[in-house]
Design a protein around this motif. Structure first.
Motif, PDB file in Angstrom:
ATOM      1  N   ASP A   1       0.815  -1.212   0.000  1.00 55.59           N
ATOM      2  CA  ASP A   1       0.000   0.000   0.000  1.00 55.59           C
ATOM      3  C   ASP A   1       0.851   1.265   0.000  1.00 55.59           C
ATOM      4  O   ASP A   1       0.565   2.213  -0.734  1.00 55.59           O
ATOM      5  CB  ASP A   1      -0.949   0.016   1.200  1.00 55.59           C
ATOM      6  CG  ASP A   1      -2.007  -1.072   1.123  1.00 55.59           C
ATOM      7  OD1 ASP A   1      -2.469  -1.371   0.006  1.00 55.59           O
ATOM      8  OD2 ASP A   1      -2.361  -1.621   2.180  1.00 55.59           O
TER       9      ASP A   1
ATOM     10  N   ASN B   1       1.075   3.954  -3.145  1.00 57.16           N
ATOM     11  CA  ASN B   1       0.755   5.359  -2.893  1.00 57.16           C
ATOM     12  C   ASN B   1       1.897   6.267  -3.340  1.00 57.16           C
ATOM     13  O   ASN B   1       1.675   7.270  -4.014  1.00 57.16           O
ATOM     14  CB  ASN B   1       0.447   5.571  -1.408  1.00 57.16           C
ATOM     15  CG  ASN B   1      -0.075   6.953  -1.118  1.00 57.16           C
ATOM     16  OD1 ASN B   1      -0.776   7.550  -1.920  1.00 57.16           O
ATOM     17  ND2 ASN B   1       0.276   7.459   0.047  1.00 57.16           N
TER      18      ASN B   1
ATOM     19  N   ARG C   1       2.151   6.420  -7.040  1.00 53.14           N
ATOM     20  CA  ARG C   1       0.936   6.947  -7.668  1.00 53.14           C
ATOM     21  C   ARG C   1       0.297   5.934  -8.633  1.00 53.14           C
ATOM     22  O   ARG C   1      -0.088   6.263  -9.751  1.00 53.14           O
ATOM     23  CB  ARG C   1       1.228   8.272  -8.383  1.00 53.14           C
ATOM     24  CG  ARG C   1       1.714   9.345  -7.437  1.00 53.14           C
ATOM     25  CD  ARG C   1       1.929  10.682  -8.110  1.00 53.14           C
ATOM     26  NE  ARG C   1       2.684  10.669  -9.347  1.00 53.14           N
ATOM     27  CZ  ARG C   1       4.010  10.736  -9.456  1.00 53.14           C
ATOM     28  NH1 ARG C   1       4.743  10.811  -8.365  1.00 53.14           N
ATOM     29  NH2 ARG C   1       4.596  10.741 -10.627  1.00 53.14           N
TER      30      ARG C   1
END
Length: 81
Positions: free
Chosen positions: A32, A36, A39
């Motif tokens: 995760d 993030n 992107r």
């Protein structure tokens, strides 16, 4: 006989570990966190790790994020369990 297979008769499945997966783990990122920072979606990053390669632009981004060589995102796998 019921037609059920014995657990021991199933073929053993090996787990393929890609250098992309190893690079992320070595950098200390969860899937995760890495998705993030890069992107991209988590599912897409998982797919990249399973396949062992990434599009050039994303491979450059991931190599900077993970602090590793771009070659980590060329197609390669380690066979293991």
């Amino acid at each position: 006989m019921t037609g059920r297979k014995n657990k021991d008769s199933r073929p053993q499945r090996t787990r393929s570990i890609t250098t992309a997966f190893v690079a992320r783990e070595s950098a200390g990122y969860t899937i995760d966190e890495a998705a993030n920072r890069a992107r991209v979606g988590t599912a897409y990053l998982r797919q990249i790790e399973r396949q062992g390669w990434a599009p050039y632009g994303l491979a450059c981004r991931l190599s900077r994020i993970y602090g590793c060589s771009l070659s980590a995102f060329l197609y390669s796998r380690f066979e293991g369990r």
